[in-house]
Design a protein around this motif. Structure first.
Motif, short mmCIF file in Angstrom:
data_model
loop_
_atom_site.label_atom_id
_atom_site.label_comp_id
_atom_site.label_asym_id
_atom_site.label_seq_id
_atom_site.Cartn_x
_atom_site.Cartn_y
_atom_site.Cartn_z
N LEU A 109 0.82 -1.21 0.00
CA LEU A 109 0.00 0.00 0.00
C LEU A 109 0.85 1.27 0.00
O LEU A 109 0.38 2.33 -0.43
CB LEU A 109 -0.93 0.01 1.22
CG LEU A 109 -2.12 -0.94 1.15
CD1 LEU A 109 -2.80 -1.04 2.51
CD2 LEU A 109 -3.13 -0.48 0.10
N VAL A 110 2.08 1.18 0.50
CA VAL A 110 2.95 2.36 0.55
C VAL A 110 4.13 2.23 -0.42
O VAL A 110 5.05 3.05 -0.39
CB VAL A 110 3.46 2.60 1.98
CG1 VAL A 110 2.30 2.95 2.90
CG2 VAL A 110 4.22 1.40 2.53
N ASN A 111 4.08 1.25 -1.29
CA ASN A 111 5.15 1.02 -2.26
C ASN A 111 4.96 1.99 -3.44
O ASN A 111 4.00 1.88 -4.21
CB ASN A 111 5.11 -0.43 -2.75
CG ASN A 111 6.27 -0.77 -3.66
OD1 ASN A 111 6.96 0.10 -4.18
ND2 ASN A 111 6.50 -2.05 -3.85
N ARG A 112 5.87 2.93 -3.59
CA ARG A 112 5.73 3.96 -4.63
C ARG A 112 5.99 3.42 -6.03
O ARG A 112 5.74 4.13 -7.02
CB ARG A 112 6.67 5.12 -4.33
CG ARG A 112 6.29 5.87 -3.05
CD ARG A 112 7.12 7.11 -2.86
NE ARG A 112 6.73 7.84 -1.66
CZ ARG A 112 7.27 8.98 -1.28
NH1 ARG A 112 8.23 9.54 -2.02
NH2 ARG A 112 6.86 9.59 -0.18
N LYS A 113 6.46 2.19 -6.13
CA LYS A 113 6.62 1.57 -7.44
C LYS A 113 5.31 1.00 -7.96
O LYS A 113 5.24 0.56 -9.11
CB LYS A 113 7.67 0.46 -7.37
CG LYS A 113 9.08 0.95 -7.08
CD LYS A 113 10.06 -0.21 -7.05
CE LYS A 113 11.48 0.27 -6.75
NZ LYS A 113 12.44 -0.86 -6.70
N LEU A 114 4.30 1.00 -7.12
CA LEU A 114 2.98 0.49 -7.51
C LEU A 114 2.04 1.67 -7.73
O LEU A 114 1.77 2.44 -6.81
CB LEU A 114 2.43 -0.45 -6.44
CG LEU A 114 3.27 -1.69 -6.12
CD1 LEU A 114 2.61 -2.51 -5.02
CD2 LEU A 114 3.48 -2.54 -7.36
N SER A 115 1.53 1.78 -8.95
CA SER A 115 0.68 2.91 -9.31
C SER A 115 -0.78 2.65 -8.95
O SER A 115 -1.24 1.52 -8.91
CB SER A 115 0.79 3.16 -10.82
OG SER A 115 -0.14 4.14 -11.23
N HIS A 116 -1.51 3.74 -8.70
CA HIS A 116 -2.94 3.66 -8.44
C HIS A 116 -3.75 3.67 -9.73
O HIS A 116 -4.96 3.49 -9.71
CB HIS A 116 -3.39 4.85 -7.59
CG HIS A 116 -2.69 4.93 -6.28
ND1 HIS A 116 -1.42 5.46 -6.15
CD2 HIS A 116 -3.06 4.54 -5.04
CE1 HIS A 116 -1.05 5.38 -4.88
NE2 HIS A 116 -2.02 4.85 -4.19
N LEU A 117 -3.07 3.90 -10.87
CA LEU A 117 -3.77 4.07 -12.13
C LEU A 117 -3.54 2.89 -13.07
O LEU A 117 -2.41 2.43 -13.21
CB LEU A 117 -3.28 5.34 -12.84
CG LEU A 117 -3.65 6.66 -12.19
CD1 LEU A 117 -3.03 7.80 -12.97
CD2 LEU A 117 -5.15 6.82 -12.14
N PRO A 118 -4.59 2.40 -13.72
CA PRO A 118 -4.39 1.37 -14.75
C PRO A 118 -3.50 1.91 -15.87
O PRO A 118 -3.51 3.12 -16.15
CB PRO A 118 -5.80 1.11 -15.26
CG PRO A 118 -6.71 1.63 -14.21
CD PRO A 118 -5.99 2.77 -13.57
N PRO A 119 -2.72 1.04 -16.50
CA PRO A 119 -1.86 1.51 -17.60
C PRO A 119 -2.70 1.96 -18.77
O PRO A 119 -3.86 1.59 -18.93
CB PRO A 119 -1.04 0.26 -17.95
CG PRO A 119 -1.86 -0.89 -17.47
CD PRO A 119 -2.58 -0.40 -16.26
N GLY A 120 -2.10 2.80 -19.61
CA GLY A 120 -2.83 3.24 -20.78
C GLY A 120 -2.40 4.60 -21.28
O GLY A 120 -2.96 5.12 -22.24
N GLY A 121 -1.39 5.20 -20.64
CA GLY A 121 -0.88 6.47 -21.13
C GLY A 121 -1.85 7.60 -20.90
O GLY A 121 -2.51 7.68 -19.87
N GLU A 122 -1.95 8.50 -21.87
CA GLU A 122 -2.80 9.67 -21.72
C GLU A 122 -4.27 9.26 -21.64
O GLU A 122 -4.71 8.28 -22.24
CB GLU A 122 -2.59 10.63 -22.91
CG GLU A 122 -1.19 11.21 -22.97
CD GLU A 122 -0.86 12.05 -21.75
OE1 GLU A 122 -1.75 12.79 -21.30
OE2 GLU A 122 0.27 11.94 -21.25
N VAL A 123 -5.02 10.03 -20.91
CA VAL A 123 -6.44 9.73 -20.75
C VAL A 123 -7.18 10.14 -22.01
O VAL A 123 -7.09 11.28 -22.46
CB VAL A 123 -7.01 10.49 -19.54
CG1 VAL A 123 -8.49 10.18 -19.38
CG2 VAL A 123 -6.23 10.14 -18.28
N ALA A 124 -7.90 9.19 -22.58
CA ALA A 124 -8.64 9.48 -23.80
C ALA A 124 -9.90 10.28 -23.46
O ALA A 124 -10.42 10.22 -22.35
CB ALA A 124 -9.02 8.17 -24.49
N GLU A 125 -10.37 11.01 -24.42
CA GLU A 125 -11.63 11.73 -24.27
C GLU A 125 -12.66 11.16 -25.25
O GLU A 125 -12.33 10.86 -26.39
CB GLU A 125 -11.41 13.23 -24.55
CG GLU A 125 -10.53 13.93 -23.54
CD GLU A 125 -11.20 14.10 -22.18
OE1 GLU A 125 -12.42 13.82 -22.06
OE2 GLU A 125 -10.50 14.48 -21.24
#
Length: 362
Positions: free
Chosen positions: A27-43
């Motif tokens: 939970l505190v590991n900064r190598k683990l992202s809170h965001l799914p992969p996928g680059g820029e957010v599409a609109e």
């Protein structure tokens, strides 16, 4: 899984982590992202993509700072009378005895009423919050394609409502208790992103508390000796809330994605591979909690139900306050509570009851 494979890769590729120490450190590991992969957010993208829980770094820090002030320090004193009033309205004068479905009667209604009043939502609009919350629960459990995709969903409808709600509050210059910093929030984020995050507060600020209260009464109804101990010592109410959060964690899992190849307990995990941290399993780890399946009022309050680190739940104090307030009201009203019938929700991410009928004896 805790015993045989505390870090387990499923045949479909996702990695599941179950032990308390491993989940806590992840939970505190900064190598683990809170965001799914996928680059820029599409609109276009779902309003949920802008929620606080899916932000990182400076953006997360700024948004959290803007939202959390009413939940900390002296700010909680403003919340307490709102909580007390809602509990009194729903449990004080109501004819609640005999066989009662407490989910219908008050475990859902109390947190809904509290969050709506704290956000200035008119009473006549409260049914919409409930109508949106169920489908949002399902979306969060179904996967991130549904949650983050461009297809309209109930989170978008809820967000549109709160964008307009904030517009009216700003025009009137009237700020409810959880929105005292609204002008600064809108200046920093813009009205749309602010509205989306207030929708997040409305959902997260009551949904898990609904299940905390229901789960609490479920376990106490099955443990008459613990109910008697609480009636003898009301000071144990906070312990009962904490033990419920541990034993029946409303949030059962949290997802992370490695920003680079990494290892957990010696298991190599690829960049962007989904890592599922099983909070419910960690909170029942016998290495951390002896006799972990037992509801124990004397147990230490530490657990992972609210997460840990930078993303720890900002509404923790409010949730605990509501749980204690409802429990104290119940203890003062009923001598005994006995289980009659119950139905758990069909959801692997959130643990709670769709129905809980108890026999209430005054």
């Amino acid at each position: 899984m805790r015993r045989q494979a505390p870090v387990w890769q499923a045949p479909w590729g996702d990695v599941y982590v179950t032990g308390y120490d491993l989940v806590s450190s992840s939970l505190v590991n900064r190598k683990l992202s809170h965001l799914p992969p996928g680059g820029e957010v599409a609109e276009p993208h779902s309003a949920m993509r802008d929620w606080l829980m899916y932000q990182e770094g400076a953006a997360h820090s700024a948004l959290r700072q803007a939202l959390q002030q009413p939940f900390v320090g002296k700010g909680t004193a403003v919340l307490r009378p709102v909580v007390a009033e809602a509990v009194e309205e729903l449990l004080g004068d109501a004819e609640l005895s005999g066989n009662v479905d407490v989910v219908t009667a008050f475990t859902r209604a109390v947190p809904e009423r509290i969050i709506c009043r704290l956000l200035g939502v008119p009473g006549e609009d409260m049914p919409m919050i409930r109508a949106w919350s169920g489908p949002i629960r399902s979306i969060l459990d179904a996967g991130f394609d549904d949650a983050f995709g461009g297809r309209p969903n109930p989170a978008d409808e809820m967000s549109d409502y709160f964008v307009e709600h904030l517009r009216h509050l700003l025009a009137a210059g009237r700020m409810p208790p959880l929105l005292t910093g609204l002008p600064g929030l809108v200046d920093a984020l813009g009205l749309t992103a602010a509205g989306r995050n207030i929708a997040f507060l409305a959902f997260a600020g009551h949904e898990t508390t609904v299940h905390l209260i229901g789960n609490l009464l479920f376990h106490l109804a099955h443990q008459p000796a613990q109910w008697s101990a609480l009636r003898a010592d009301r000071g144990l109410a906070a312990n009962a809330v904490a033990e419920t959060l541990r034993l029946e964690s409303p949030v059962q899992k949290i997802c992370r994605w490695p920003l680079e190849p990494t290892a957990i307990a010696g298991h190599e995990i690829a960049k962007d591979q989904l890592v599922v941290l099983l909070i419910g399993a960690a909170n029942r780890d016998p290495a951390q909690f002896p006799d972990a399946s037992r509801f124990d009022l004397g147990r230490a309050r530490q657990n992972l139900a609210f997460g840990r680190g930078a993303h720890v739940c900002i509404g923790r104090a409010l949730a605990e306050m509501e749980g204690v307030a409802v429990l104290e009201a119940a203890l003062g009203r009923w001598k005994t509570i006995e289980p009659v019938a119950w139905q758990w929700m069909d959801n692997s991410s959130i643990r709670g009851l769709d129905a809980l009928t108890l026999r209430l004896t005054a």
